[in-house]
Design an enzyme around this catalytic site. Structure first.
Site, PDB file in Angstrom:
ATOM      1  N   ASP A 156      74.136-110.893-109.952  1.00  0.00           N
ATOM      2  CA  ASP A 156      72.981-110.526-110.775  1.00  0.00           C
ATOM      3  C   ASP A 156      71.705-110.618-109.928  1.00  0.00           C
ATOM      4  O   ASP A 156      70.929-111.563-110.020  1.00  0.00           O
ATOM      5  CB  ASP A 156      72.920-111.462-111.986  1.00  0.00           C
ATOM      6  CG  ASP A 156      71.925-110.979-113.024  1.00  0.00           C
ATOM      7  OD1 ASP A 156      71.415-109.834-112.866  1.00  0.00           O
ATOM      8  OD2 ASP A 156      71.653-111.734-113.972  1.00  0.00           O
ATOM      9  N   ASP A 188      12.862 -32.860  -7.875  1.00  0.00           N
ATOM     10  CA  ASP A 188      12.232 -34.038  -8.507  1.00  0.00           C
ATOM     11  C   ASP A 188      11.031 -34.493  -7.694  1.00  0.00           C
ATOM     12  O   ASP A 188      11.071 -34.523  -6.479  1.00  0.00           O
ATOM     13  CB  ASP A 188      13.252 -35.173  -8.597  1.00  0.00           C
ATOM     14  CG  ASP A 188      12.603 -36.390  -9.212  1.00  0.00           C
ATOM     15  OD1 ASP A 188      11.906 -36.241 -10.244  1.00  0.00           O
ATOM     16  OD2 ASP A 188      12.791 -37.501  -8.654  1.00  0.00           O
ATOM     17  N   SER A 199      64.290-114.465-117.489  1.00  0.00           N
ATOM     18  CA  SER A 199      65.299-113.835-116.643  1.00  0.00           C
ATOM     19  C   SER A 199      64.679-113.120-115.457  1.00  0.00           C
ATOM     20  O   SER A 199      63.701-112.390-115.607  1.00  0.00           O
ATOM     21  CB  SER A 199      66.078-112.778-117.455  1.00  0.00           C
ATOM     22  OG  SER A 199      66.982-113.407-118.275  1.00  0.00           O
ATOM     23  N   HIS A 217      70.303-107.695-114.202  1.00  0.00           N
ATOM     24  CA  HIS A 217      70.452-107.333-115.610  1.00  0.00           C
ATOM     25  C   HIS A 217      69.142-106.901-116.242  1.00  0.00           C
ATOM     26  O   HIS A 217      69.130-106.215-117.242  1.00  0.00           O
ATOM     27  CB  HIS A 217      71.098-108.500-116.402  1.00  0.00           C
ATOM     28  CG  HIS A 217      70.177-109.657-116.658  1.00  0.00           C
ATOM     29  ND1 HIS A 217      70.176-110.799-115.869  1.00  0.00           N
ATOM     30  CD2 HIS A 217      69.254-109.860-117.618  1.00  0.00           C
ATOM     31  CE1 HIS A 217      69.264-111.645-116.333  1.00  0.00           C
ATOM     32  NE2 HIS A 217      68.698-111.088-117.403  1.00  0.00           N
ATOM     33  N   ASP A 239       0.857  -1.208   0.000  1.00  0.00           N
ATOM     34  CA  ASP A 239       0.000   0.000   0.000  1.00  0.00           C
ATOM     35  C   ASP A 239       0.877   1.236   0.000  1.00  0.00           C
ATOM     36  O   ASP A 239       2.093   1.106  -0.207  1.00  0.00           O
ATOM     37  CB  ASP A 239      -0.978  -0.030   1.178  1.00  0.00           C
ATOM     38  CG  ASP A 239      -0.276  -0.028   2.525  1.00  0.00           C
ATOM     39  OD1 ASP A 239       0.996   0.059   2.522  1.00  0.00           O
ATOM     40  OD2 ASP A 239      -0.951  -0.153   3.560  1.00  0.00           O
TER      41      ASP A 239
END
Ligand SMILES: *[C@@H]1O[C@H](CO)[C@@H](O)[C@H](O)[C@H]1NC(C)=O
Ligand SMILES: *[C@@H]1O[C@H](CO)[C@@H](O)[C@H](O)[C@H]1NC(C)=O
Ligand SMILES: *[C@@H]1O[C@H](CO)[C@@H](O)[C@H](O)[C@H]1NC(C)=O
Length: 706
Positions: free
Chosen positions: A553, A149, A655, A501, A129
């Site tokens: 021969d 908490d 021969s 021959h 006041d």
């Protein structure tokens, strides 16, 4: 702080709780959130002014509450703190209204204890006041606030409140979560607990399952899933214990209405079990089964228990292998069993038309063998080696080149025979796919038979006039044309022997050799044998420089292609190293030469002439030499044959032909028709090259010109 859980929250896990807390209050105002802070009255620590109105909004994070600790409070006291005050407002309600001083009865001082707000937001209003009448000028206040908490768990225990968790509550900074005693599971509401099903996946090859709490009655509200899944090669069998009880309603169809155990097996209708009788054994025929146990919120089920086992999948017994067998031999074949197939001796493994070296197969999880069975086919030795101048006949019943077939090699008798002392050779197709002889492994060769004409001359014949030869009597006879007509004879498939021959001053291409007939007209229609090379004895001189020297021969002609022998063509044997020329022995000479009248013959003729003593022959030639000068010397490489009275003799055109002697039942080349003074004269003999003198030269020449 109130707990309001959204619908979303019911579905999510416990970690979610924090997020959900106090969602309602969200977005109400934007007051900065602090973990702690200070608030003081205006001008503090100086006295506060009159007519002030100050508001503070305090906020800490959700899940926390505001704790206020006054370090000082000195406000003009009045009843109900009517004039000056500090108001603490929470949720539109005035919690506290402070004024006064410490240790004073006036006003309403908070004291030294910290005070805790019911939430995470507060509004402070300080108003005064216009003035203070007294001497004392109050200083106002100073406070410290911090986030504290909330222990939701503890709060829940207070009388008249619902505990946040049905069983266990665990406080955390700014939040909490629920959990259950051992043997219970947290339900989806994250708050209540239910007896644990011990359900889930069962992957072992055997195991035990039972209702929750068994043998105690089953809890209410169960929804337990048991999933048995094993390797696909195994089949599950459920064996329920005798103690089995699941509530069943007699009056209802189906009776397993509120409590049941449902067994689901792939490919089958699900089976709902209830009642007081154990289902006993249940063969699922599957590697996978799911059980669902359900109880509702009423009724009584005393529960159940089962032991499951697994059996390996079975494969068909592999059989029907003809001429083969499966190892190992077992009464049954199960998943992962491995088999081999072996064929009996003489058989081979065949699959899809191809031979395979070995075969194995495994019983698979689907009850099928991973490899379809092979077949055993009899082995094949392939075509046996061709036998030149011989042929092959099957003497086994099976006339194919397969295991155990027996073949026989034979030479084309009587013109060929084995080079060894056997008549036929038998070969068997053996397991190693080779044709094998019982005794030795040498495949014989067929060699020509020499000097054994199909028709032997009748040796009793005493008529020595020139005779027409019959077919096959002198199969070695060759008609030679090299400038003039001459004779020659076959001694080997590729070799012709003649007098040197015949070939003097003649080109290889001019030499025409024909065989296979006793008629000249016929012979001239045949293609001459192709000459490969000519080998005249290196010491042969012949008629050069007006001189005559018929020593050595002898000449060889090599053919390009071997002759195939038969009735009309056959080689004459060569002398053996010990062959004898006994005086007086009759030999035969064949030829297409001129006859006694001097005309060229069209048909082969022969004469039989005895061997003449060397000295006698030399004397006869020496006698001639005294009359004519151009007569060759008589050497040891020559011999004579003929009759002292003359008349029968070899002559021109003969021969190079062979003078043959018989020994046993074959003929050998004793001489080559070489020269003579004139044909058929008395006391003059035909002179022949003594072939036995040339064995070394013949062998060497033939060996060097293979
Ligand atoms: C059971 O387990 C198997 C294998 O893990 C899985 O494929 C199947 O989906 C599971 N069934 C259920 C109902 O969970
Ligand atoms: C099933 O279980 C019972 C014991 O509960 C046992 O005696 C029985 O041999 C089992 N049957 C089979 C097939 O395993
Ligand atoms: C093999 O010789 C036999 C007996 O000499 C004869 O019957 C058969 O026809 C000959 N086979 C062939 C293919 O020459």
């Amino acid at each position: 702080m109130k707990w309001k859980l959204s619908v979303l929250c019911l579905l999510c896990a416990s970690v979610c709780v924090k997020v959900c807390v106090g969602e309602e209050e969200e977005e109400e105002d934007r007051t900065p959130v602090e973990m702690h802070g200070m608030v003081t009255s205006p001008l503090y620590p100086k006295p506060y002014p009159g007519n002030v109105y100050v508001e503070w909004e305090l906020a800490v994070p959700k899940g926390y509450r505001i704790q206020l600790s006054f370090t000082h409070l000195d406000i003009e006291p009045s009843d109900d703190c009517y004039y000056d005050s500090l108001m603490v407002i929470y949720d539109q309600k005035v919690l506290w209204k402070f004024c006064g001083q410490a240790n004073s009865a006036d006003g309403n001082h908070p004291g030294n204890e910290a005070i805790l707000a019911p939430g995470n937001r507060l509004r402070l209003i300080f108003q005064t006041d216009e003035g203070n009448p007294g001497l004392h000028k109050p200083l106002g206040f100073s406070l410290f606030y911090q986030a504290v908490d909330v222990d939701e768990c503890k709060e829940g225990e207070e009388v008249g409140k619902t505990p946040p968790c049905a069983q266990l509550c665990l406080n955390t900074l700014g939040s909490y979560y629920c959990s259950c005693h051992h043997g219970y599971d947290l339900r989806a509401d994250q708050r209540t607990c239910t007896p644990s099903c011990h359900g889930g996946e069962f992957r072992e090859l055997q195991g035990t399952l039972s209702s929750p709490g068994y043998p105690e009655p089953s809890p209410h509200g169960l929804q337990c899933i048991y999933n048995i899944t094993v390797d696909p090669g195994y089949l599950i069998t459920l064996n329920f214990s005798r103690d089995f009880h699941i509530e069943h309603i007699q009056d209802h169809q189906p009776s397993c209405l509120y409590h049941w155990l449902q067994v689901t097996i792939p490919g089958r209708e699900p089976l709902k079990l209830c009642g007081g009788e154990s289902p006993g054994l249940l063969h699922t025929g599957s590697h996978w089964a799911e059980l669902e146990y359900h109880t509702d919120w009423a009724g009584l089920s005393r529960g159940w228990r089962l032991h499951y086992t697994t059996q390996r999948v079975r494969c068909d017994i592999p059989n029907g292998i003809v001429n083969g067998h499966v190892t190992p031999s077992l009464p049954e074949y199960l998943y992962k069993d491995y088999i081999y197939v072996r064929c009996e001796t003489g058989y081979k493994l065949m699959k899809e038309g191809k031979e395979i070296p070995k075969f194995g197969s495994m019983c698979q999880s689907n009850g099928q063998w991973h490899n379809s069975l092979p077949e055993c086919h009899i082995i094949d030795c392939g075509d046996p080696m061709h036998l030149m101048n011989g042929n092959i006949t099957f003497i086994s019943e099976v006339k194919e080149n397969q295991y155990r077939s027996v073949i026989e090699y034979r030479c084309n008798e009587p013109y060929y025979s084995f080079d060894k002392n056997y008549k036929e050779v038998q070969l068997t197709c053996e397991a190693d796919r080779k044709w094998k002889q019982a005794s030795n492994d040498v495949i014989p060769v067929c060699v020509p038979v020499c000097g054994r004409p199909k028709h032997l001359l009748r040796s009793s014949q005493r008529i020595f006039h020139g005779e027409l030869a019959k077919r096959g009597e002198f199969p070695w006879q060759v008609l030679l044309n090299a400038g003039g007509r001459g004779g020659a004879f076959v001694i080997a498939p590729q070799w012709i022997l003649t007098a040197a021959h015949n070939l003097m001053n003649v080109e290889k291409q001019e030499i025409k050799l024909r065989v296979g007939s006793i008629v000249v007209d016929e012979l001239l229609k045949t293609r001459p044998l192709e000459v490969d090379s000519v080998h005249i004895h290196p010491n042969y001189i012949g008629t050069s420089g007006g001189r005559k020297d018929f020593d050595n021969d002898i000449a060889l002609i090599k053919l390009v292609n071997p002759i195939t022998f038969g009735e009309d063509i056959m080689p004459l044997c060569l002398p053996r190293p010990d062959s004898q020329y006994p005086t007086g022995k009759l030999g035969s000479v064949s030829g297409f030469g001129v006859d006694e009248k001097g005309s060229v013959l069209n048909e082969l003729r022969y004469v039989r002439l005895p061997l003449v003593d060397q000295a006698k022959c030399r004397a006869s030639i020496d006698a001639q030499k005294s009359v004519a000068s151009d007569i060759s010397d008589f050497t040891d490489n020559m011999f004579c044959a003929g009759f002292p009275e003359g008349s029968k003799d070899t002559c021109q055109g003969d021969s190079g032909g062979a003078y043959v002697l018989q020994e046993g039942d074959s003929y050998w080349a004793a001489g080559i028709v070489s020269w003579g003074i004139s044909c058929g004269k008395a006391d003059v003999y035909g002179v022949y090259t003594r072939v036995a003198q040339y064995l070394d030269w013949l062998t060497k020449t033939m060996e060097q010109n293979v």
